[in-house]
Scaffold this active site. Structure first.
Site, PDB file in Angstrom:
ATOM      1  N   HIS A  24       0.709  -1.312   0.001  1.00 59.09           N
ATOM      2  CA  HIS A  24      -0.167   0.054  -0.005  1.00 59.09           C
ATOM      3  C   HIS A  24       0.838   1.253  -0.175  1.00 59.09           C
ATOM      4  O   HIS A  24       0.744   2.290   0.918  1.00 59.09           O
ATOM      5  CB  HIS A  24      -0.987   0.129   1.059  1.00 59.09           C
ATOM      6  CG  HIS A  24      -0.759  -0.141   2.464  1.00 59.09           C
ATOM      7  ND1 HIS A  24       0.533   0.565   3.138  1.00 59.09           N
ATOM      8  CD2 HIS A  24      -1.438  -0.609   3.528  1.00 59.09           C
ATOM      9  CE1 HIS A  24       0.325   0.436   4.295  1.00 59.09           C
ATOM     10  NE2 HIS A  24      -0.609  -0.537   4.675  1.00 59.09           N
ATOM     11  N   HIS A  78      -5.479  -8.090  14.821  1.00 55.44           N
ATOM     12  CA  HIS A  78      -5.604  -7.058  13.990  1.00 55.44           C
ATOM     13  C   HIS A  78      -6.347  -7.319  12.827  1.00 55.44           C
ATOM     14  O   HIS A  78      -6.279  -8.339  12.043  1.00 55.44           O
ATOM     15  CB  HIS A  78      -4.023  -6.619  13.583  1.00 55.44           C
ATOM     16  CG  HIS A  78      -4.046  -5.574  12.797  1.00 55.44           C
ATOM     17  ND1 HIS A  78      -4.866  -4.599  12.554  1.00 55.44           N
ATOM     18  CD2 HIS A  78      -2.944  -5.006  12.015  1.00 55.44           C
ATOM     19  CE1 HIS A  78      -4.306  -3.737  12.030  1.00 55.44           C
ATOM     20  NE2 HIS A  78      -3.260  -3.894  11.472  1.00 55.44           N
ATOM     21  N   GLU A  80      -6.260  -5.539   9.836  1.00 55.63           N
ATOM     22  CA  GLU A  80      -6.171  -5.139   8.444  1.00 55.63           C
ATOM     23  C   GLU A  80      -5.967  -6.591   7.685  1.00 55.63           C
ATOM     24  O   GLU A  80      -5.212  -7.410   8.087  1.00 55.63           O
ATOM     25  CB  GLU A  80      -4.863  -4.195   8.616  1.00 55.63           C
ATOM     26  CG  GLU A  80      -4.433  -3.660   7.092  1.00 55.63           C
ATOM     27  CD  GLU A  80      -3.445  -2.712   7.252  1.00 55.63           C
ATOM     28  OE1 GLU A  80      -2.735  -2.418   8.309  1.00 55.63           O
ATOM     29  OE2 GLU A  80      -3.202  -1.977   6.386  1.00 55.63           O
ATOM     30  N   ASP A  82      -3.809  -7.805   5.631  1.00 56.81           N
ATOM     31  CA  ASP A  82      -2.399  -8.856   5.568  1.00 56.81           C
ATOM     32  C   ASP A  82      -2.551  -9.641   6.784  1.00 56.81           C
ATOM     33  O   ASP A  82      -2.143 -10.664   6.344  1.00 56.81           O
ATOM     34  CB  ASP A  82      -1.360  -7.748   5.276  1.00 56.81           C
ATOM     35  CG  ASP A  82      -1.421  -6.863   6.566  1.00 56.81           C
ATOM     36  OD1 ASP A  82      -2.517  -6.310   7.061  1.00 56.81           O
ATOM     37  OD2 ASP A  82      -0.221  -6.544   7.010  1.00 56.81           O
ATOM     38  N   HIS A 145      -1.816  -1.072  15.085  1.00 59.25           N
ATOM     39  CA  HIS A 145      -1.703  -0.156  14.112  1.00 59.25           C
ATOM     40  C   HIS A 145      -3.007   0.604  13.435  1.00 59.25           C
ATOM     41  O   HIS A 145      -3.161   1.641  12.952  1.00 59.25           O
ATOM     42  CB  HIS A 145      -0.772  -0.528  12.890  1.00 59.25           C
ATOM     43  CG  HIS A 145      -1.178  -0.114  11.633  1.00 59.25           C
ATOM     44  ND1 HIS A 145      -1.332  -0.720  10.514  1.00 59.25           N
ATOM     45  CD2 HIS A 145      -0.846   1.337  11.148  1.00 59.25           C
ATOM     46  CE1 HIS A 145      -1.434  -0.066   9.406  1.00 59.25           C
ATOM     47  NE2 HIS A 145      -1.060   1.377   9.767  1.00 59.25           N
ATOM     48  N   ASP A 164       1.404  -5.845  14.723  1.00 57.86           N
ATOM     49  CA  ASP A 164       2.227  -5.057  13.617  1.00 57.86           C
ATOM     50  C   ASP A 164       3.406  -4.820  14.534  1.00 57.86           C
ATOM     51  O   ASP A 164       4.490  -4.142  13.950  1.00 57.86           O
ATOM     52  CB  ASP A 164       1.569  -3.730  12.963  1.00 57.86           C
ATOM     53  CG  ASP A 164       0.547  -4.300  11.897  1.00 57.86           C
ATOM     54  OD1 ASP A 164       1.012  -5.278  11.235  1.00 57.86           O
ATOM     55  OD2 ASP A 164      -0.124  -3.472  11.577  1.00 57.86           O
ATOM     56  N   TYR A 191      10.193   0.013   9.031  1.00 58.93           N
ATOM     57  CA  TYR A 191       8.694  -0.010   9.248  1.00 58.93           C
ATOM     58  C   TYR A 191       8.234   1.050  10.379  1.00 58.93           C
ATOM     59  O   TYR A 191       7.153   1.563  10.168  1.00 58.93           O
ATOM     60  CB  TYR A 191       8.590  -1.437   9.994  1.00 58.93           C
ATOM     61  CG  TYR A 191       7.323  -2.268  10.076  1.00 58.93           C
ATOM     62  CD1 TYR A 191       6.702  -2.782   9.068  1.00 58.93           C
ATOM     63  CD2 TYR A 191       6.527  -1.739  11.270  1.00 58.93           C
ATOM     64  CE1 TYR A 191       5.489  -3.242   9.362  1.00 58.93           C
ATOM     65  CE2 TYR A 191       5.221  -2.327  11.192  1.00 58.93           C
ATOM     66  CZ  TYR A 191       4.554  -3.035  10.268  1.00 58.93           C
ATOM     67  OH  TYR A 191       3.396  -3.290  10.494  1.00 58.93           O
ATOM     68  N   HIS A 224       5.099  -9.437  11.107  1.00 58.10           N
ATOM     69  CA  HIS A 224       5.909  -9.420   9.851  1.00 58.10           C
ATOM     70  C   HIS A 224       7.468  -9.571  10.245  1.00 58.10           C
ATOM     71  O   HIS A 224       7.944  -8.962  11.320  1.00 58.10           O
ATOM     72  CB  HIS A 224       5.807  -7.799   9.511  1.00 58.10           C
ATOM     73  CG  HIS A 224       4.142  -7.765   8.956  1.00 58.10           C
ATOM     74  ND1 HIS A 224       3.827  -8.166   7.780  1.00 58.10           N
ATOM     75  CD2 HIS A 224       3.525  -6.844   9.247  1.00 58.10           C
ATOM     76  CE1 HIS A 224       2.638  -7.795   7.576  1.00 58.10           C
ATOM     77  NE2 HIS A 224       2.373  -6.928   8.428  1.00 58.10           N
TER      78      HIS A 224
HETATM   79 FE1  FEO Z   1      -1.609  -2.763   9.956  1.00 58.08          FE
HETATM   80 FE2  FEO Z   1       0.320  -5.744   9.049  1.00 58.08          FE
HETATM   81  O1  FEO Z   1      -1.218  -4.701   9.116  1.00 58.08           O
END
Ligand code: FEO
Length: 397
Positions: A24, A78, A80, A82, A145, A164, A191, A224
């Site tokens: 993104h 989370h 989001e 991903d 996040h 995250d 990051y 991640h």
């Molecule tokens: Fe806020 Fe890795 O997503």
């Protein structure tokens, strides 16, 4: 990414996304990973999923350890996508009515993403879920996040599943900090600078809260990148520094140019700053991605921006970086503007307006030169750079 047992009966069943290069708008030049964790106890829990297109791989990975249908609980730290994109596939596979633990915001946000009547179990900070011999404790981490974000702590193993937080966009054969070494800090810094910087005040509070709660942390498992097991304190200390927005004796000269006049200015300004023994880096906006630039901005004391005037406006790439930077809310910065112009020359004034909106300390009205800088013009740029260099060192100009 192979399934790896990260502690007894705790597995990373996530996937590497080796070839993603744009996350993104963030340049992921080493790919990324979507980590998901399986805890096999009397009850079996899956913590987070992966991006939708990797759902089948997630199911395959889980199947190497247990029959997916035997999963008792899913934890969504989370919303989001991903980390949640694989939820529909997972819930379909394991049973749509299996309990899905998430924050209160998570329950609302997951419903608005997937429009499913899943068996949501909303939890808040301090709530616990027993797996038998092990216990999960939830910690809401709003805006780290997203508003729905939370961490999950496994107290018997002293493992923090941090979503995250403490993550890095990095895909590699390594899974742990001791396997990769210092190199990973560059990715962790990038990051932070591009995803979390604007939430620095909340991150400071969170770090304090973790201290107050007396959480012992042996391992941090972000969603991640690599897992921090050798030295989780290293990334916690780095977050404390970044959240405080501590700067170094460093400047960045960020510019674009049409006929190289603003570039000539940037070069002379850079030389002037370097002459003061301040670390400085010129950055051409059409050569370096904005997410790389923000990584350099994170710990720079001075942010110097140069733009030609184009049709009475800033050059578009300069507007782009200023908009992006403003949203990330960098603090403790000295700002300065420069630019070549033909006849109207609004760019410096427009840059200063943005630097002022970001509450940068503007140490100079800025430097404008018409058309191509001659020797006097270059000398003026050099002196401008020296003033910036002195200001970075805290000397009066
Ligand atoms: Fe806020 Fe890795 O997503």
């Amino acid at each position: 990414m192979e399934v790896v047992e990260i502690a007894k009966n705790i597995y990373n069943v996530g996937v590497n996304d080796w070839n993603i290069r744009d996350f993104h708008g963030y340049s992921t030049n080493q790919g990324t990973s979507y980590n998901a964790f399986l805890i096999v106890d009397d009850k079996i829990a899956l913590l987070d999923t992966v991006k939708k297109e990797f759902s089948d791989r997630l199911i395959e990975n889980i199947s190497q350890v247990v029959d997916p249908k035997t999963i008792d609980y899913v934890i969504s730290n989370h919303t989001e996508m991903d980390h949640s994109g694989g939820l529909p596939r997972v819930m379909h596979k394991i049973g749509e009515n299996k309990p899905l633990y998430c924050s209160k915001m998570g329950a609302k946000h997951l419903a608005r993403h997937f429009h499913q009547k899943w068996n949501y179990r909303a939890v808040g900070t301090g709530d616990e879920l027993s797996l038998g011999k092990r216990t999960l404790t939830f910690l809401e981490t709003r805006m780290i996040h997203w508003p729905d974000s939370m961490f999950t702590y496994l107290k018997e193993d002293k493992i923090l599943f941090s979503s995250d937080g403490f993550g890095q966009h990095y895909a590699g054969n390594e899974m742990f900090d001791d396997q990769i070494g210092e190199e990973i800090m560059t990715h962790a810094k990038k990051y932070y600078a591009n995803i979390l910087l604007l939430y620095s005040p909340l991150i400071k509070n969170l770090l304090q809260k973790v201290t107050d709660l007396g959480l012992e942390i042996d391992v941090i498992c972000p969603d991640h990148g690599i897992i921090w097991r050798k030295d989780p304190g290293k990334i916690i200390n780095a977050y404390a520094k970044w959240a405080n927005q501590e700067t170094e004796e460093k400047a960045v000269v960020i510019y674009d140019t049409m006929w190289k006049s603003t570039e000539i200015m940037a070069k002379a300004i850079t030389e002037g700053i370097a002459n003061e023994n301040v670390s400085v880096r010129p950055i051409h906006l059409r050569r370096v991605h904005r997410s790389e630039i923000m990584t350099d901005v994170l710990d720079a004391r001075a942010v110097v921006i140069g733009s030609p005037t184009l049709n009475n406006q800033l050059f578009p790439t300069v507007s782009d970086i200023l908009t992006y930077m403003k949203g990330l809310k960098p603090k403790n910065k000295i700002g300065a503007a420069f630019g070549s112009f033909g006849w109207s020359g609004e760019s410096v004034q427009l840059i200063n307006k943005e630097l002022d909106a970001m509450e940068f300390d503007i140490i100079d009205p800025g430097l404008r030169i018409q058309y191509v800088p001659d020797k006097d013009g270059k000398d003026e740029c050099f002196e401008f750079g020296k003033r910036i260099g002195k200001a970075v060192k805290g000397e009066s100009t």
